[in-house]
Design an enzyme around this catalytic site. Structure first.
Site, PDB file in Angstrom:
ATOM      1  N   ASP A 266       0.858  -1.182   0.000  1.00  0.00           N
ATOM      2  CA  ASP A 266       0.000   0.000   0.000  1.00  0.00           C
ATOM      3  C   ASP A 266       0.897   1.236   0.000  1.00  0.00           C
ATOM      4  O   ASP A 266       1.764   1.374   0.859  1.00  0.00           O
ATOM      5  CB  ASP A 266      -0.878  -0.015   1.249  1.00  0.00           C
ATOM      6  CG  ASP A 266      -1.942   1.072   1.254  1.00  0.00           C
ATOM      7  OD1 ASP A 266      -1.743   2.131   0.629  1.00  0.00           O
ATOM      8  OD2 ASP A 266      -2.979   0.858   1.900  1.00  0.00           O
TER       9      ASP A 266
ATOM     10  N   THR B 158       4.036 -11.400  -8.996  1.00  0.00           N
ATOM     11  CA  THR B 158       2.846 -11.429  -8.156  1.00  0.00           C
ATOM     12  C   THR B 158       1.627 -11.204  -9.056  1.00  0.00           C
ATOM     13  O   THR B 158       1.760 -10.868 -10.237  1.00  0.00           O
ATOM     14  CB  THR B 158       2.892 -10.309  -7.100  1.00  0.00           C
ATOM     15  OG1 THR B 158       2.710  -9.045  -7.756  1.00  0.00           O
ATOM     16  CG2 THR B 158       4.198 -10.311  -6.330  1.00  0.00           C
TER      17      THR B 158
END
Length: 179
Positions: A82, A158
């Protein structure tokens, strides 16, 4: 090796399968997100393909020094964390000096932190913070991982990395080590 903010677990599950001699722990703050990784693990388990060297923990990364012993961790992976874009939230960024102080407590002397993101502002913040650190330095750095012939070797993507790179976004990566 631990991944902080492991999301759905694709990266860590792949890494654990490729490196059975290393123990991996996936850390995720949100149980709803962690559940997705556990479900993927269970699917692999049903197929007889689940790596035996992986565990998951639902916890906040602020608690690392209370969960892991000093020098218990060899490597920390931070993938598409984040960005906490507001300046007043800078301390919440997983690459802030506050978090590197926590990493310093649990990493072995030659431990590493590997960080990947498509967020250039977060990456610039991270590079700048590490540049000002008395205890950490950058050993490798690229602003375009998928076109870096050296740093892209053995790269495991990812879910976010696949999505962002498919859109043409360059992926930034750095490896930080204790000085």
């Amino acid at each position: 090796h631990i991944e902080i903010g492991m999301g759905k677990g694709q990266f860590l599950l792949t890494l654990a399968a490729k490196n059975p001699q290393i123990n991996y722990i996936g850390i995720e703050r949100y149980s709803s997100v962690l559940l997705r990784a556990v479900e993927k693990f269970q699917e692999l388990e049903a197929e007889g393909k689940a790596p035996a060297n992986i565990r998951f923990i639902c916890m906040d990364a602020n608690d690392l020094p209370t969960v892991f012993a000093p020098a218990e961790v060899s490597r920390i992976y931070l993938n598409f964390s984040d960005p906490w874009p507001k300046a007043r939230h800078a301390r919440r960024r997983l690459t802030s000096p506050d978090f590197f102080a926590r990493y310093d407590k649990v990493l072995v002397q030659d431990g590493q932190v590997e960080f990947k993101t498509d967020n250039r502002d977060l990456f610039d913040f991270s590079v700048e913070s590490l540049g000002e650190s008395e205890t950490w330095g950058i050993s490798e750095c690229t602003y375009d991982l998928h076109h870096d012939e050296i740093m892209n070797v053995g790269n495991i993507m990812t879910e976010y990395e696949e999505k962002f790179s498919a859109k043409g976004n360059p992926i930034n990566k750095l490896i930080a080590m204790k000085k």
